[in-house]
Write an enzyme that holds these catalytic residues in place. Structure first.
Site, short mmCIF file in Angstrom:
data_model
loop_
_atom_site.label_atom_id
_atom_site.label_comp_id
_atom_site.label_asym_id
_atom_site.label_seq_id
_atom_site.Cartn_x
_atom_site.Cartn_y
_atom_site.Cartn_z
CG HIS A 45 -0.20 0.40 2.49
ND1 HIS A 45 0.49 -0.51 3.24
CD2 HIS A 45 -0.03 1.59 3.12
CE1 HIS A 45 1.03 0.09 4.28
NE2 HIS A 45 0.74 1.37 4.24
C1 UD1 Z 1 -1.46 6.16 5.71
C2 UD1 Z 1 -0.11 6.51 6.36
C3 UD1 Z 1 0.83 5.31 6.26
C4 UD1 Z 1 0.19 4.05 6.83
C5 UD1 Z 1 -1.16 3.85 6.15
C6 UD1 Z 1 -1.90 2.65 6.67
C7 UD1 Z 1 0.41 8.90 6.04
C8 UD1 Z 1 1.33 9.87 5.40
N1 UD1 Z 1 0.55 7.62 5.67
O1 UD1 Z 1 -1.23 5.90 4.34
O2 UD1 Z 1 2.01 5.58 7.00
O3 UD1 Z 1 1.02 2.96 6.59
O4 UD1 Z 1 -1.97 5.02 6.36
O5 UD1 Z 1 -3.02 2.43 5.87
O6 UD1 Z 1 -0.39 9.28 6.88
N2 UD1 Z 1 -8.53 5.39 1.30
C9 UD1 Z 1 -9.83 4.90 1.27
N3 UD1 Z 1 -10.47 4.68 2.45
C10 UD1 Z 1 -9.91 4.93 3.66
C11 UD1 Z 1 -8.60 5.44 3.68
C12 UD1 Z 1 -7.93 5.66 2.51
O7 UD1 Z 1 -10.37 4.65 0.21
O8 UD1 Z 1 -10.56 4.71 4.70
C13 UD1 Z 1 -7.80 5.58 0.03
C14 UD1 Z 1 -8.01 6.93 -0.63
O9 UD1 Z 1 -7.98 6.74 -2.01
C15 UD1 Z 1 -6.77 7.71 -0.21
C16 UD1 Z 1 -5.71 6.62 -0.16
O10 UD1 Z 1 -6.40 5.45 0.29
O11 UD1 Z 1 -6.43 8.76 -1.07
C17 UD1 Z 1 -4.55 6.93 0.74
O12 UD1 Z 1 -5.03 7.19 2.08
P1 UD1 Z 1 -4.15 8.11 3.07
O13 UD1 Z 1 -4.80 8.15 4.39
O14 UD1 Z 1 -3.83 9.40 2.40
O15 UD1 Z 1 -2.78 7.33 3.17
P2 UD1 Z 1 -2.46 5.77 3.35
O16 UD1 Z 1 -1.89 5.26 2.08
O17 UD1 Z 1 -3.59 5.01 3.94
#
Ligand code: UD1
Length: 362
Positions: free
Chosen positions: A202
């Site tokens: 991820h």
């Molecule tokens: C975040 C953390 C990372 C951790 C990860 C665990 C930061 C900088 N990174 O990354 O260190 O390992 O969480 O998951 O904070 N999305 C959904 N539903 C959700 C959450 C996210 O669809 O409930 C999708 C969205 O498209 C979003 C993408 O995942 O843009 C990324 O989510 P984001 O919270 O920005 O970062 P993570 O990759 O989850």
């Protein structure tokens, strides 16, 4: 009557909930009011509510519902929202966890209001600032009132960066507490084959360039002709695979499942032959449960895992022939021990420190 202390725990993303649970569980035994401020960074059931239910965490007294945005917008809106909440709700300590955008936003808001700030998992470093988490870690460590280092090397990193030794405390890793003290339960809804590899991908560095993402998934698909590959799929990765038109192929070849609860994840790790992951937590949990792993990335925060031969560090540019790495690793005996992450009592030590804290001592 002694006044009840108020601790505000700031969290928003999946790894924050997992790190907060063991500490809150210990603090609940004392005269402390534990209040959770949820930023809303993660909002899908499988990324957030699932853990509140599983751990019976107190319901957040505030949820900012920030959701998914670019790094600047997400962190900025969190900072503004957290500040408002902290101004209107008195607290004796703000506690932040790990290295997410919710962590750094919480740190900045608390410190500018002069509220004592405790950082759980301080001092972890790769020294590569291309990763958003490394930037978050460094900021949080340098502005916290106290940092709880999960490993000796993270404690040394803090001291080497000139942080006052009084603000550095080696507690051990709260995730070690979790993996050792939390009983993995049996998956009720997943039909688990006898032999399998568990994979999770991820990280932004592996998902946002489609060429890199496709090369990783091509290799996982090749590996699946040798051994079934089960993958709980993060929504970020799912979206990127769909955008790139590769999702259907992945669905046909790999066993794709929803992101797992903590206990189901531990259960599948424990049964797997090998873990392949780019997560900060999963390879560590594998080693805690005596399962070897391959970390897909250019650098790893937990170099102890590589040095003690639990984890093979495999940059995505060298992922060709993943099958041969699999064969080599599973033919070897696993190492006999793992050291450096404390004694699975980190939460008790952190709680003890926070309860005895006196502002003038630091
Ligand atoms: C975040 C953390 C990372 C951790 C990860 C665990 C930061 C900088 N990174 O990354 O260190 O390992 O969480 O998951 O904070 N999305 C959904 N539903 C959700 C959450 C996210 O669809 O409930 C999708 C969205 O498209 C979003 C993408 O995942 O843009 C990324 O989510 P984001 O919270 O920005 O970062 P993570 O990759 O989850």
């Amino acid at each position: 009557m002694i006044k009840k202390k108020i601790f505000i725990h700031i969290m928003g993303a999946r790894p924050n909930f997992i790190k907060a649970f063991p500490l809150i569980q210990v603090l609940e035994k004392y005269n402390i009011s534990n209040k959770i401020l949820h930023t809303g960074q993660h909002y899908d059931y499988s990324m957030s509510d699932q853990f509140f239910k599983e751990f019976k965490l107190p319901k957040p007294f505030s949820n900012l519902d920030i959701g998914s945005l670019s790094h600047g917008a997400q962190t900025g809106r969190m900072l503004e929202g957290i500040e408002k909440v902290l101004i209107n709700n008195k607290s004796d300590f703000v506690i932040i966890y790990g290295d997410t955008n919710s962590t750094v936003a919480g740190a900045l808001a608390a410190v500018k209001l002069n509220i004592p700030l405790a950082h759980i998992e301080g001092g972890v470093r790769t020294k590569y600032y291309t990763s958003p988490e490394e930037i978050n870690r460094k900021i949080c460590d340098h502005i916290s009132t106290v940092n709880f280092a999960p490993t000796i090397s993270s404690k040394n990193n803090l001291l080497a960066e000139g942080i006052d030794p009084k603000k550095v405390f080696f507690s051990g890793d709260v995730m070690y507490d979790m993996a050792i003290n939390f009983r993995p339960s049996e998956c009720t809804n997943i039909d688990v084959p006898e032999n399998f590899v568990l994979a999770t991908i991820h990280r932004q560095e592996n998902t946002d360039d489609f060429k890199v993402l496709k090369s990783i998934f091509k290799e996982l698909i090749n590996l699946s002709s040798v051994i079934p590959v089960i993958m709980p799929l993060h929504p970020r990765t799912k979206n990127k695979l769909i955008e790139g038109g590769f999702y259907n192929k992945v669905m046909k070849k790999l066993r794709i499942i929803e992101p797992l609860s903590y206990s189901n994840l531990l259960y599948l790790i424990k049964l797997s032959k090998l873990v392949i992951s780019d997560s900060g937590g999963v390879p560590k949990e594998a080693a805690f449960l005596k399962v070897p792993s391959i970390f897909i990335g250019d650098n790893i925060v937990w170099h102890e895992l590589v040095e003690q031969k639990w984890t093979l560090l495999l940059p995505p540019s060298k992922i060709k022939n993943l099958e041969s790495y699999y064969t080599k690793i599973v033919s070897k005996k696993v190492p006999s021990s793992l050291s450096g992450f404390g004694d699975a009592n980190a939460s008790i030590k952190i709680a003890d420190f926070l309860l005895k804290y006196k502002a003038d001592k630091l």
